[in-house]
Design an enzyme around this catalytic site. Structure first.
Site, PDB file in Angstrom:
ATOM      1  N   ARG A 148     -12.439   0.481  -6.281  1.00  0.00           N
ATOM      2  CA  ARG A 148     -11.711   0.743  -4.629  1.00  0.00           C
ATOM      3  C   ARG A 148     -12.575   2.425  -5.053  1.00  0.00           C
ATOM      4  NH1 ARG A 148      -8.473  -3.439  -2.182  1.00  0.00           N
ATOM      5  NH2 ARG A 148      -9.335  -5.187  -2.294  1.00  0.00           N
ATOM      6  N   ASP A 156       0.915  -0.900   0.060  1.00  0.00           N
ATOM      7  CA  ASP A 156      -0.040  -0.072  -0.114  1.00  0.00           C
ATOM      8  C   ASP A 156       1.007   1.119  -0.060  1.00  0.00           C
ATOM      9  OD1 ASP A 156      -2.543  -1.806   0.355  1.00  0.00           O
ATOM     10  OD2 ASP A 156      -1.965  -1.362   2.111  1.00  0.00           O
TER      11      ASP A 156
END
Length: 535
Positions: free
Chosen positions: A424, A344
């Site tokens: 997302r 991430d």
């Protein structure tokens, strides 16, 4: 982790030395600060602390903390040296049981014995008191009303400089008194017939600056100076201007935090390489970290509380890795390009709160650009550019995370450019409300917003262009069960029909906001979103 000198390596020391040469680090008036001692208990023990009374141990509360579990006596943990004179002791304090109005958790300064010291106490009767204990007899020097509840973290700060004592809770209005009883001594943590957790203890030395105005007190004090100087000492960095403050959930006063101010009031340092950058983000205490050029890292690196990470100009970049927030709070990340993260790019996790992610550009992350997970809360994500990202933003990491996430994960998402990013934007589980407004969704292959597992999202004033599935909710998504979604005042161009379901708590019950017309969103966002576009 425990240190009896400044934690930063030579690079940080050199940087601060240069800063001192030109500007001086200011704590009060012309005071200079240096770190004497810190302990975050991440080493799993409390070696270096002398305890008396109660039951002390290092335990888990989202991460290692020093826990005092007894509720039937005075309990104290002491550290430091008898010759310490002028300093500030700061600690995070979480009362876990306050069975009566007279019970308290406290930080101590100028400790000369177990019964002689100054202390700042959070009491069960919703007061904070600045007190002196002399031979076991206490005197209240100043007091004020403040909400105190078990299970809530507070940041207590007690400054002793000459004969002036200054106490603060969560950076709020200072309690100030003067007293001549103790000139030196160590530091401590204490409870009275109460239990509490303690974390992130820091002791910063100061040289005496101008004496602040003494506020009205309860009990005897030394008379204040005849002509007091201004009550607000100049900080090292100025308070944020209106354009440098977040809107939405990160702006709220909650969880012991008064909005999100990042490293305001702390030193300003500049990172031009990974070694310095990693040292700065791991420093305890407020710090403004300017990023210049390209910082190459790998994996996700932890960021401690009270930091501003801000790029200089339009070329600041973090590449190869990302930032991780684990039980962190009050952090601002602005004006950075995040490229090619091996996981991430930003992970806001494990009960972190008051995080503002603003005017950044994300591209090429192997996993998510931004994840907000594991009980995080009070987050604002604004004016970012998700440039051909795959997984832009996840809110709650698993269908099995309800026990940690229900009632948390309040996130505001506004004026972002989801530019040819696939999915997302965000994908949500459990959270309510998530507020998605004034964003530009362009060519999102899979979907824009997905509300699942009974999450609640308000989607308003956005512009969807070439998005086949603008909103999933009633049908769930993938293996996740259905969620709730309210949509209004959006524009859909060559896009599918949004799926809505149920009702959602209105974000306006938490904060005020101004909605730009959806028709103006593409031009506004193209002009203003992303790194290099701070006003």
């Amino acid at each position: 982790m425990r240190r009896t000198s400044v934690r930063r390596r030579a690079a940080l020391a050199a940087g601060l030395a240069a800063l001192l040469t030109t500007a001086m680090l200011t704590v009060a008036g012309n005071a200079q600060a240096a770190t004497l001692f810190t302990d975050d208990f991440n080493d799993g023990n409390h070696t270096g602390w002398t305890t008396s009374g109660g039951t002390w141990s290092v335990a888990a509360d989202g991460g290692p903390v020093l826990r005092q579990a007894g509720t039937s006596s005075n309990a104290r943990a002491r550290a430091g040296a008898a010759n310490w004179t002028d300093y500030t002791v700061t600690a995070r304090v979480k009362p876990t049981a306050l069975g009566g109005s007279d019970r308290f958790a406290a930080v101590l300064a100028r400790v000369t014995s177990t019964t002689s010291y100054y202390y700042l106490a959070l009491r069960g009767n919703n007061t904070v008191e600045l007190k002196r204990l002399a031979g076991g007899s206490s005197t209240t020097l100043a007091s004020a009303s403040v909400p105190v509840s078990a299970g809530t973290w507070y940041t207590l700060s007690l400054r002793v400089s000459g004969t002036t004592l200054t106490g603060q809770v969560d950076g709020g209005t200072p309690l100030v008194a003067t007293d001549t009883r103790y000139a030196s001594g160590g530091v401590g943590l204490a409870t009275f017939n109460a239990s509490a957790n303690f974390d992130d203890v820091t002791v910063s030395t100061v040289t005496p600056g101008p004496t602040p105005t003494v506020t009205p007190t309860v009990g005897p004090t030394t008379p204040p100076p005849t002509t007091p100087p201004p009550t607000t000492p100049p900080p090292t960095t100025p308070p944020p201007a209106a354009g440098d403050r977040p809107g939405g959930f990160a702006s709220l006063n909650a969880l012991g935090q008064n909005g999100t101010t990042g490293g305001a009031g702390g030193p300003v340092v500049t990172a031009t390489n990974a070694t310095d950058f990693l040292e700065y983000i791991d420093t305890i205490g407020p710090l403004v970290i300017q990023v210049q050029g390209v910082i190459r890292i790998s994996s996700k690196k932890g960021v401690r509380p009270n930091k501003t990470i801000i790029g200089i100009g339009s070329t600041a970049e973090i590449t190869g890795g990302g930032l991780d927030f684990y039980r962190s709070y009050n952090v601002i990340v602005r004006n950075i390009r995040f490229t090619d993260a091996d996981d991430d790019a930003i992970n806001v996790g494990q009960e972190s709160h008051h995080i503002w992610i603003d005017h950044n550009t994300f591209t090429g992350a192997v996993d998510g650009s931004i994840d907000v997970v594991r009980g995080a809360d009070y987050v604002t994500i604004s004016w970012n550019h998700f440039d051909h990202a795959d997984k832009s933003m996840l809110i709650s990491h698993s269908d099995g995370a309800g026990s940690t996430d229900i009632g948390k994960l309040k996130v505001s998402i506004h004026h972002n450019f989801f530019d040819n990013s696939r999915q997302r934007h965000p994908r949500i589980r459990f959270a309510e409300p998530v507020h998605v407004y004034n964003n530009y969704f362009l060519n999102n292959d899979l979907y824009a917003v997905a509300s699942t597992e009974n999450a609640g999202v308000v989607v308003e004033g956005n512009y969807f262009e070439n998005v086949p599935y603008p909103i999933f909710s009633a049908s769930g998504y993938a293996d996740s069960g259905p969620g709730r979604a309210v949509q209004r005042d959006n524009i859909f161009v060559n896009s599918g029909v949004p799926e809505t379901a149920g009702s959602v708590i209105e974000p306006g019950t938490y904060y005020g906001y101004r909605l730009d017309p959806a028709s103006s969103v593409p031009s506004l966002v193209r002009a203003g979103a992303g790194a290099g576009k701070l006003g």
